[in-house]
Design a protein around this motif. Structure first.
Motif, PDB file in Angstrom:
ATOM      1  N   TRP A 214      33.339  37.921  47.188  1.00  0.00           N
ATOM      2  CA  TRP A 214      33.973  36.642  47.559  1.00  0.00           C
ATOM      3  C   TRP A 214      32.947  35.572  47.882  1.00  0.00           C
ATOM      4  CZ3 TRP A 214      38.122  37.132  45.347  1.00  0.00           C
ATOM      5  CH2 TRP A 214      38.947  38.241  45.472  1.00  0.00           C
ATOM      6  N   LEU A 217      31.666  34.299  44.734  1.00  0.00           N
ATOM      7  CA  LEU A 217      32.687  33.447  44.117  1.00  0.00           C
ATOM      8  C   LEU A 217      32.680  32.050  44.723  1.00  0.00           C
ATOM      9  CD1 LEU A 217      35.151  32.891  42.396  1.00  0.00           C
ATOM     10  CD2 LEU A 217      36.543  34.038  44.091  1.00  0.00           C
ATOM     11  N   LEU A 259      33.520  34.725  32.773  1.00  0.00           N
ATOM     12  CA  LEU A 259      33.823  36.152  32.787  1.00  0.00           C
ATOM     13  C   LEU A 259      32.790  36.921  33.609  1.00  0.00           C
ATOM     14  CD1 LEU A 259      34.981  36.733  29.093  1.00  0.00           C
ATOM     15  CD2 LEU A 259      36.375  36.456  31.139  1.00  0.00           C
ATOM     16  N   ILE A 261      31.377  35.846  36.345  1.00  0.00           N
ATOM     17  CA  ILE A 261      31.794  35.728  37.755  1.00  0.00           C
ATOM     18  C   ILE A 261      32.900  36.741  38.030  1.00  0.00           C
ATOM     19  CG2 ILE A 261      32.720  34.203  39.532  1.00  0.00           C
ATOM     20  CD1 ILE A 261      31.760  31.838  37.861  1.00  0.00           C
ATOM     21  N   MET A 262      33.870  36.801  37.107  1.00  0.00           N
ATOM     22  CA  MET A 262      34.968  37.749  37.268  1.00  0.00           C
ATOM     23  C   MET A 262      34.441  39.175  37.388  1.00  0.00           C
ATOM     24  SD  MET A 262      37.797  38.966  34.653  1.00  0.00           S
ATOM     25  CE  MET A 262      36.846  40.433  34.371  1.00  0.00           C
ATOM     26  N   VAL A 265      32.963  39.837  40.875  1.00  0.00           N
ATOM     27  CA  VAL A 265      33.990  39.992  41.913  1.00  0.00           C
ATOM     28  C   VAL A 265      34.734  41.309  41.709  1.00  0.00           C
ATOM     29  CG1 VAL A 265      36.018  38.961  42.978  1.00  0.00           C
ATOM     30  CG2 VAL A 265      34.225  37.503  42.084  1.00  0.00           C
ATOM     31  N   LEU A 266      35.090  41.608  40.457  1.00  0.00           N
ATOM     32  CA  LEU A 266      35.805  42.842  40.150  1.00  0.00           C
ATOM     33  C   LEU A 266      34.984  44.058  40.583  1.00  0.00           C
ATOM     34  CD1 LEU A 266      38.306  44.046  38.714  1.00  0.00           C
ATOM     35  CD2 LEU A 266      36.946  44.135  36.631  1.00  0.00           C
ATOM     36  N   ASN A 269      34.907  44.360  44.324  1.00  0.00           N
ATOM     37  CA  ASN A 269      36.237  44.740  44.814  1.00  0.00           C
ATOM     38  C   ASN A 269      36.494  46.224  44.633  1.00  0.00           C
ATOM     39  OD1 ASN A 269      37.122  42.346  45.785  1.00  0.00           O
ATOM     40  ND2 ASN A 269      38.434  41.831  44.066  1.00  0.00           N
ATOM     41  N   LEU A 270      36.226  46.722  43.422  1.00  0.00           N
ATOM     42  CA  LEU A 270      36.480  48.139  43.141  1.00  0.00           C
ATOM     43  C   LEU A 270      35.588  49.012  44.012  1.00  0.00           C
ATOM     44  CD1 LEU A 270      36.772  48.048  39.245  1.00  0.00           C
ATOM     45  CD2 LEU A 270      38.613  48.305  40.884  1.00  0.00           C
TER      46      LEU A 270
ATOM     47  N   TYR B 139      44.025  43.930  39.400  1.00  0.00           N
ATOM     48  CA  TYR B 139      42.587  43.961  39.692  1.00  0.00           C
ATOM     49  C   TYR B 139      41.866  42.812  39.004  1.00  0.00           C
ATOM     50  CZ  TYR B 139      41.929  48.221  42.360  1.00  0.00           C
ATOM     51  OH  TYR B 139      41.919  49.128  43.362  1.00  0.00           O
ATOM     52  N   ILE B 140      42.198  42.613  37.719  1.00  0.00           N
ATOM     53  CA  ILE B 140      41.527  41.559  36.967  1.00  0.00           C
ATOM     54  C   ILE B 140      41.963  40.186  37.479  1.00  0.00           C
ATOM     55  CG2 ILE B 140      41.257  40.558  34.663  1.00  0.00           C
ATOM     56  CD1 ILE B 140      41.568  43.418  33.585  1.00  0.00           C
ATOM     57  N   ILE B 142      43.052  39.248  40.424  1.00  0.00           N
ATOM     58  CA  ILE B 142      42.517  38.911  41.743  1.00  0.00           C
ATOM     59  C   ILE B 142      41.048  38.519  41.628  1.00  0.00           C
ATOM     60  CG2 ILE B 142      41.933  39.870  44.017  1.00  0.00           C
ATOM     61  CD1 ILE B 142      44.526  41.500  43.817  1.00  0.00           C
ATOM     62  N   ALA B 143      40.331  39.182  40.707  1.00  0.00           N
ATOM     63  CA  ALA B 143      38.892  38.944  40.613  1.00  0.00           C
ATOM     64  C   ALA B 143      38.552  37.674  39.843  1.00  0.00           C
ATOM     65  CB  ALA B 143      38.211  40.143  39.955  1.00  0.00           C
ATOM     66  N   THR B 144      39.507  37.127  39.080  1.00  0.00           N
ATOM     67  CA  THR B 144      39.166  35.964  38.259  1.00  0.00           C
ATOM     68  C   THR B 144      39.342  34.685  39.060  1.00  0.00           C
ATOM     69  OG1 THR B 144      40.146  37.204  36.460  1.00  0.00           O
ATOM     70  CG2 THR B 144      39.495  34.963  35.976  1.00  0.00           C
ATOM     71  N   PRO B 145      38.266  33.898  39.220  1.00  0.00           N
ATOM     72  CA  PRO B 145      38.381  32.657  39.984  1.00  0.00           C
ATOM     73  C   PRO B 145      39.347  31.694  39.292  1.00  0.00           C
ATOM     74  CG  PRO B 145      36.135  32.978  39.170  1.00  0.00           C
ATOM     75  CD  PRO B 145      36.915  34.137  38.716  1.00  0.00           C
ATOM     76  N   PHE B 147      39.236  28.613  38.696  1.00  0.00           N
ATOM     77  CA  PHE B 147      38.728  27.657  37.707  1.00  0.00           C
ATOM     78  C   PHE B 147      38.420  28.325  36.378  1.00  0.00           C
ATOM     79  CE2 PHE B 147      34.138  28.557  38.165  1.00  0.00           C
ATOM     80  CZ  PHE B 147      34.068  29.089  39.438  1.00  0.00           C
ATOM     81  N   VAL B 148      38.142  29.635  36.396  1.00  0.00           N
ATOM     82  CA  VAL B 148      37.947  30.353  35.133  1.00  0.00           C
ATOM     83  C   VAL B 148      39.300  30.582  34.455  1.00  0.00           C
ATOM     84  CG1 VAL B 148      37.109  32.479  34.091  1.00  0.00           C
ATOM     85  CG2 VAL B 148      35.824  31.413  35.933  1.00  0.00           C
ATOM     86  N   ILE B 152      40.408  29.252  30.700  1.00  0.00           N
ATOM     87  CA  ILE B 152      40.980  30.114  29.667  1.00  0.00           C
ATOM     88  C   ILE B 152      42.374  29.613  29.266  1.00  0.00           C
ATOM     89  CG2 ILE B 152      41.800  32.461  29.209  1.00  0.00           C
ATOM     90  CD1 ILE B 152      39.456  33.425  30.976  1.00  0.00           C
TER      91      ILE B 152
END
Lengths: 284, 341
Positions: A214, A217, A259, A261-262, A265-266, A269-270, B139-140, B142-145, B147-148, B152
């Motif tokens: 976070w 992020l 992606l 950044i995602m 975070v992913l 998180n995991l 999961y995906i 929640i993790a995607t900001p 602005f991203v 998309i």
């Protein structure tokens, strides 16, 4: 066969495949960040490099993530951007956790004294506005750069730890082991940090792992509006923002850093969920 | 009715917290290096003129005196003047806040409705492929900001299949309805302008979706977990044992206590929603307070920055009070504990 303690942890941790996926993602990102100069196909593209002949090339074998408007390899810049992202996460947590935890311990142990009231009221004030907004405001009045972005996020992040530890400390202070320590005349320092704190460590560690994602992020969000790491140094948020001007033709310039950044975070998180499960199994 | 006392105490504490926030923001604003009076007048102004402005703005007095002058003018509805728009900040807020509120309202609605729906479906078909798909998506998501997600969505919907517009609040050909509330959808409904109403809805869809996605999946996860946990509880078994139809057991006995955690987390998710609006409004060129906020921040427009942070702090506080009230309504324990005091 005798299992070592580490082996037992690993056995419990790896029972959830998602935790292992998280660990692999985080390990991969840390590896890429540390060894960026060797892993990145074009390390010189992380700086003020310009080659308009190669500009805006779509993803290909030579440039898996394509090139940006200056002809720089996006993949190489993503690898180098992992560095500032991870640095931000580590530095912010290194500042925030000791401060937030100490305040939470103090407020929780001295519940209903003026210490509690003072600390928790201030905590509530900082939690009364969405963290990103005040972080943006703080960075904007200071000079925009990575250091100030870290300061701004730190100012906004400690209350979460204070509140977390406060909740635990208020219940732990009534436990027998704390009362025994008080009876034999242990110092307040000893009670706070040697009796109460060790019982909070697992929860704090779990939250720290989740927060790495976070904080990174929120750092990316700051650099997205130009209030983080300054160009030509690569930052994930800046890359997304720069590429957004060239949508949809040159979509790869912003989509791949986004992606990335995602993925960060992913991964955290995991991993954080996995560590949380591990501790709850350990205590059960 | 002691529930009213609970409300009063909750309101009182919120006011205290907001005053505290104003002190923090005020101190941050005074951290700016340089002299605001000099900055406002430019380098060519005479020293006397700068001194005069400093005296007028009370900048020559200690910071706590400055704070009280500022607080007094805020209560008179005066947030000072924006250096960016050269207008009173209050005017700017009146103009830009409704757009942000409308966006946040729709995003919050998406979050609550679809989050609950997905959570219920996930719990109903727990550990089947439906549930697993939703959980991986969660999961995906929640993790995607935000602005991203926005980028998309702009790419997919807005530009490749031009179903939903990606810029502004209304299409250029459509006349804006007369301004009553500033909420485009409500104003067009009030004036009976259906064309503008549907156009405004279409414009809201993508930005609201990008803002809500993370929170939506968070809600889904929490709803699923609490539904499954409550399903094992005695009161549900008891209801079944009485022979109450399954439909009633789920909708009346299981649903109500299960959505309490979902509702209470809505307040927190709303925080990240308002924060993310800063970036999403920028991408969708949404003329809201957040986009205004970014513009004044990039220009170090202090009075406007302070006002934006305070206004959003108030919005966030009000939402949290509403969330607390809904939770107290849903959870009799909270009401009754207060009553017992």
């Amino acid at each position: 066969m005798r299992r070592t303690r580490l082996g037992r942890w690993w056995y419990k941790f790896s029972r959830n495949p998602l935790s292992v996926v998280g660990l692999v993602i985080v390990a991969f990102i840390v590896f890429c960040a540390i060894f960026a100069p060797w892993v990145a196909p074009y390390p010189e593209h992380a700086g003020p490099y310009v080659n308009y002949g190669e500009a805006n090339k779509p993803p290909s074998l030579t440039h898996p993530f394509g090139t940006d408007v200056f002809g720089r390899d996006v993949l190489s810049r993503v690898f180098f951007a992992f560095r500032s992202s991870l640095l931000m996460g580590v530095v912010v947590l290194a500042i925030v956790v000791p401060v937030g935890v100490t305040l939470g311990l103090l407020a929780g142990y001295f519940k209903e004294s003026w210490i509690d009231i003072l600390i928790m009221r201030i905590t509530d004030i900082f939690l009364s506005v969405p963290p990103l907004i005040l972080a943006l405001a703080i960075t904007s009045v200071l000079k925009p750069n990575l250091t100030n972005a870290m300061i701004a996020v730190s100012v906004m992040w400690w209350p979460w730890y204070t509140r977390l530890v406060y909740g635990m400390a208020t219940s732990l202070r009534n436990e027998y082991f704390v009362q025994s320590a008080e009876l034999i005349g242990a110092s307040k320092f000893h009670i706070l940090f040697r009796e109460i704190l060790p019982n909070c460590v697992s929860t704090i560690l779990t939250k720290m792992t989740l927060d790495m994602g976070w904080v990174i992020l929120i750092g990316a969000a700051l650099s997205f509006v130009g209030l983080g790491e300054q160009p030509p140094k690569p930052a994930l948020g800046t890359m997304v923002a720069d590429g957004a001007k060239y949508l949809p033709e040159y979509w790869w310039i912003s989509v791949f850093p986004g992606l990335a950044i995602m993925l960060i975070v992913l991964g955290f998180n995991l991993l954080g969920d996995g560590i949380g499960d591990l501790f709850s199994l350990e205590e059960a | 009715m002691h529930f009213s006392r609970y409300i009063v105490r909750r309101l009182g504490y919120s006011i205290f917290v907001l005053i505290g926030l104003s002190i923090v923001v005020f101190i941050i604003a005074r951290l700016v290096p340089g002299d605001p009076a000099r900055a406002a007048l430019g380098p060519r102004a005479t020293q006397e003129a700068v001194e005069a402005l400093r005296a007028k703005l009370h900048l020559d007095k200690p910071i706590y005196v400055q704070y009280f002058f500022w607080l007094r003018s805020v209560f008179q509805g005066d947030f000072g003047e924006s250096l960016y728009t050269r207008r009173p900040v209050v005017e700017d807020i009146k103009e830009f806040l409704p757009a942000t509120l409308e966006l946040a309202l729709f995003a919050g609605l998406f979050m609550a409705v679809f989050g609950l729906l997905l959570g219920i479906v996930s719990a109903r078909y727990a550990n089947t492929w439906v549930d697993n798909c939703i959980r991986v998506l969660a999961y995906i998501g929640i993790a995607t900001p935000a602005f991203v997600v926005a980028i998309i969505l702009i790419l997919l919907f807005g530009m490749y299949y031009e179903v939903f517009p990606t810029i502004g609040r209304l299409s250029p050909g459509i006349a804006a309805p007369p301004r009553f509330t500033g909420l485009m959808t409500l104003d067009s409904l009030l004036s009976g302008n259906w064309r503008a109403f549907f156009d405004a809805l279409k414009h809201l869809f993508l930005p609201a979706l990008s803002l809500s996605l993370g929170g939506l999946f968070q809600e889904a996860r929490i709803t699923r977990a609490s539904m499954l946990e409550n399903a094992k509880r005695d009161f549900v078994s008891a209801a079944r044992a009485y022979g109450i139809p399954e439909r009633v057991v789920v909708s009346k006995y299981l649903f109500k206590p299960s959505i309490i955690p979902t509702v209470s987390i809505l307040g927190l998710d709303f925080a990240s929603l308002i924060g993310n609006a800063f970036l999403v409004e920028l991408l969708f060129n949404w003329p809201g307070l957040s986009r205004y906020g970014i513009n004044v921040m990039l220009r170090k427009d202090i009075e406007a920055i302070v006002a934006v942070v305070m206004v959003l702090g108030v919005v966030f506080t009000v939402v949290n009070i509403l969330v607390d009230l809904v939770v107290a309504y849903l959870d009799p324990r909270i009401r009754l504990v207060e009553r017992g005091e």
